[in-house]
Design an enzyme around this catalytic site. Structure first.
Site, mmCIF file in Angstrom:
data_model
loop_
_atom_site.group_PDB
_atom_site.id
_atom_site.type_symbol
_atom_site.label_atom_id
_atom_site.label_comp_id
_atom_site.label_asym_id
_atom_site.label_seq_id
_atom_site.Cartn_x
_atom_site.Cartn_y
_atom_site.Cartn_z
ATOM 1 N N LYS A 141 -3.516 -1.480 15.268
ATOM 2 C CA LYS A 141 -3.012 -0.733 16.423
ATOM 3 C C LYS A 141 -4.072 -0.626 17.504
ATOM 4 O O LYS A 141 -5.268 -0.594 17.216
ATOM 5 C CB LYS A 141 -2.622 0.677 15.986
ATOM 6 C CG LYS A 141 -1.296 0.716 15.269
ATOM 7 C CD LYS A 141 -0.750 2.132 15.223
ATOM 8 C CE LYS A 141 0.589 2.149 14.561
ATOM 9 N NZ LYS A 141 0.605 2.909 13.313
ATOM 10 N N GLU B 252 0.832 -1.215 0.000
ATOM 11 C CA GLU B 252 0.000 0.000 0.000
ATOM 12 C C GLU B 252 0.862 1.259 0.000
ATOM 13 O O GLU B 252 2.056 1.217 0.324
ATOM 14 C CB GLU B 252 -0.947 0.018 1.207
ATOM 15 C CG GLU B 252 -0.210 0.095 2.523
ATOM 16 C CD GLU B 252 -1.000 0.813 3.614
ATOM 17 O OE1 GLU B 252 -1.536 1.904 3.361
ATOM 18 O OE2 GLU B 252 -1.020 0.283 4.735
HETATM 19 N N1 PSU Z 1 -2.700 1.527 10.469
HETATM 20 C C1 PSU Z 1 -1.381 1.761 10.640
HETATM 21 N N2 PSU Z 1 -0.721 2.554 9.739
HETATM 22 C C2 PSU Z 1 -1.360 3.086 8.660
HETATM 23 C C3 PSU Z 1 -2.751 2.805 8.481
HETATM 24 C C4 PSU Z 1 -3.374 2.024 9.407
HETATM 25 O O1 PSU Z 1 -0.792 1.284 11.600
HETATM 26 O O2 PSU Z 1 -0.744 3.813 7.881
HETATM 27 C C5 PSU Z 1 -3.454 3.325 7.262
HETATM 28 C C6 PSU Z 1 -3.678 2.173 6.270
HETATM 29 O O3 PSU Z 1 -3.501 2.663 4.953
HETATM 30 C C7 PSU Z 1 -5.115 1.787 6.514
HETATM 31 C C8 PSU Z 1 -5.725 3.147 6.801
HETATM 32 O O4 PSU Z 1 -5.725 1.141 5.432
HETATM 33 O O5 PSU Z 1 -4.751 3.801 7.603
HETATM 34 C C9 PSU Z 1 -7.068 3.076 7.496
HETATM 35 O O6 PSU Z 1 -7.642 4.341 7.533
HETATM 36 P P1 PSU Z 1 -9.212 4.481 7.872
HETATM 37 O O7 PSU Z 1 -9.334 4.101 9.318
HETATM 38 O O8 PSU Z 1 -9.520 5.946 7.620
HETATM 39 O O9 PSU Z 1 -9.925 3.554 6.954
#
Ligand code: PSU
Ligand code: MN
Length: 310
Positions: free
Chosen positions: A167, A27
């Site tokens: 996390k 990603e």
């Molecule tokens: N968790 C992490 N690091 C990240 C992300 C999540 O530890 O960079 C990023 C990933 O790209 C994940 C996104 O898909 O955040 C999720 O965001 P949202 O909760 O807005 O869907």
């Protein structure tokens, strides 16, 4: 041969795919939004290097000037690392980004969508999104919880996704419940409990476990032989030598959540805000752990891709 899909594959990725060589999709939101400059360059180097050393071909997913793309050219990667004008693109933002010609760094959800469309089977990241916790002090809201689109996308994008769990900024038991409801197989790699991204263990039991890349490859083949279209979610504990103690992370998360509530952070801004706040609160340590686990996950994904191609 023309590709009927709107995807652009770099020449190297197209050649690898057509030759049946192992490919690992990666990603780009973690590079453009999840990590600070210049650590994001380290992350890109270490992830792509780990995939290559495992014998597979790394392919970063993104939307490049409105074109959904698998595999970035070096100049494009530079633009995403500098992150100027680069938006966060989740699954629902793909078509709008195409319409407007935007540069978009793809979340797990959007990356799974692109990878599955391209017929790539293996994906690596650091942590997935999930069900967020209730904001501290907020009224109970049974009608709405902030939930990452990563979860629903996993229910419809057949890929094997290697991560270090989610996390603890998130509600991890609720996230596991949602994955169960969505029919997403979750497998611990050499663990029986859910890793906590920065921490080795959350104490939450996992339904399944595997101990070798070959086992993961075989599991994936069974899943696909059944015609299942969900992601197979592989969770690997972060490397023990850089992982953080649970108390340190819990304290940092509590502060981050309180700050987010006070500042009224909402929508797609929530996850990047919480990630940055935790990084600050743990000093350099969370960053060291983050880079190490990204590399370890990329390596395992490379090994599974090689096992699948063999
Ligand atoms: N968790 C992490 N690091 C990240 C992300 C999540 O530890 O960079 C990023 C990933 O790209 C994940 C996104 O898909 O955040 C999720 O965001 P949202 O909760 O807005 O869907
Ligand atoms: Mn959200």
């Amino acid at each position: 041969m023309s590709d009927p899909s709107p995807l652009r594959l770099t020449a190297a990725i197209r050649a690898a795919r057509d030759a049946g060589r192992p490919i690992v999709a990666l990603e780009s939101s973690v590079l453009a939004q999840g990590l600070p400059i210049p650590a994001n360059r380290d992350a890109a180097d270490r992830m792509t290097g780990a995939v290559e050393r495992a014998g597979a071909v790394p392919a970063v997913t993104a939307v490049v000037h409105g074109v959904p793309t698998l595999g970035l050219e070096p100049a494009e990667l530079e633009r995403f690392l500098a992150r100027e004008g680069v938006r966060k693109v989740s699954a629902r933002d793909l078509a709008p980004a195409m319409l407007r010609g935007h540069d978009g760094a793809t979340t797990v959800a959007a990356s799974l969508a692109i990878g599955a469309m391209a017929g790539v089977e293996v994906f690596a990241t650091g942590g997935i999104g999930g069900v967020h916790r209730e904001a501290p002090g907020s009224a109970p809201t049974s009608w709405v919880r902030d939930e990452s689109a990563d979860l629903l996308e996993m229910a419809r994008s057949p890929m094997l996704c290697v991560c270090a769990g989610a996390k603890s900024i998130l509600d991890l038991p609720a996230t596991l419940e949602r994955l169960e409801t969505l029919g997403v197989p979750i497998v611990g790699y050499r663990t029986d409990t859910l890793p906590g991204f920065f921490t080795v263990d959350t104490g939450l039991r996992l339904p399944h476990r595997a101990d070798t890349p070959q086992e993961l490859a075989a599991l994936w083949r069974h899943h696909r032989a059944l015609g299942r279209r969900e992601t197979v979610l592989v969770v690997q504990p972060p490397p023990a030598d850089t992982a953080l103690p649970r108390e340190l992370v819990d304290g940092a998360v509590a502060h981050a959540l309180a700050d987010a509530a006070r500042q009224g952070v909402a929508g797609p801004g929530v996850t990047p805000f919480l990630l940055a706040a935790v990084e600050r609160a743990t000093g350099g340590r969370s960053l060291v752990a983050n880079l190490a686990l990204l590399e370890a996950n990329a390596r395992l994904a490379g090994e599974v891709a090689v096992a699948l191609a063999g």
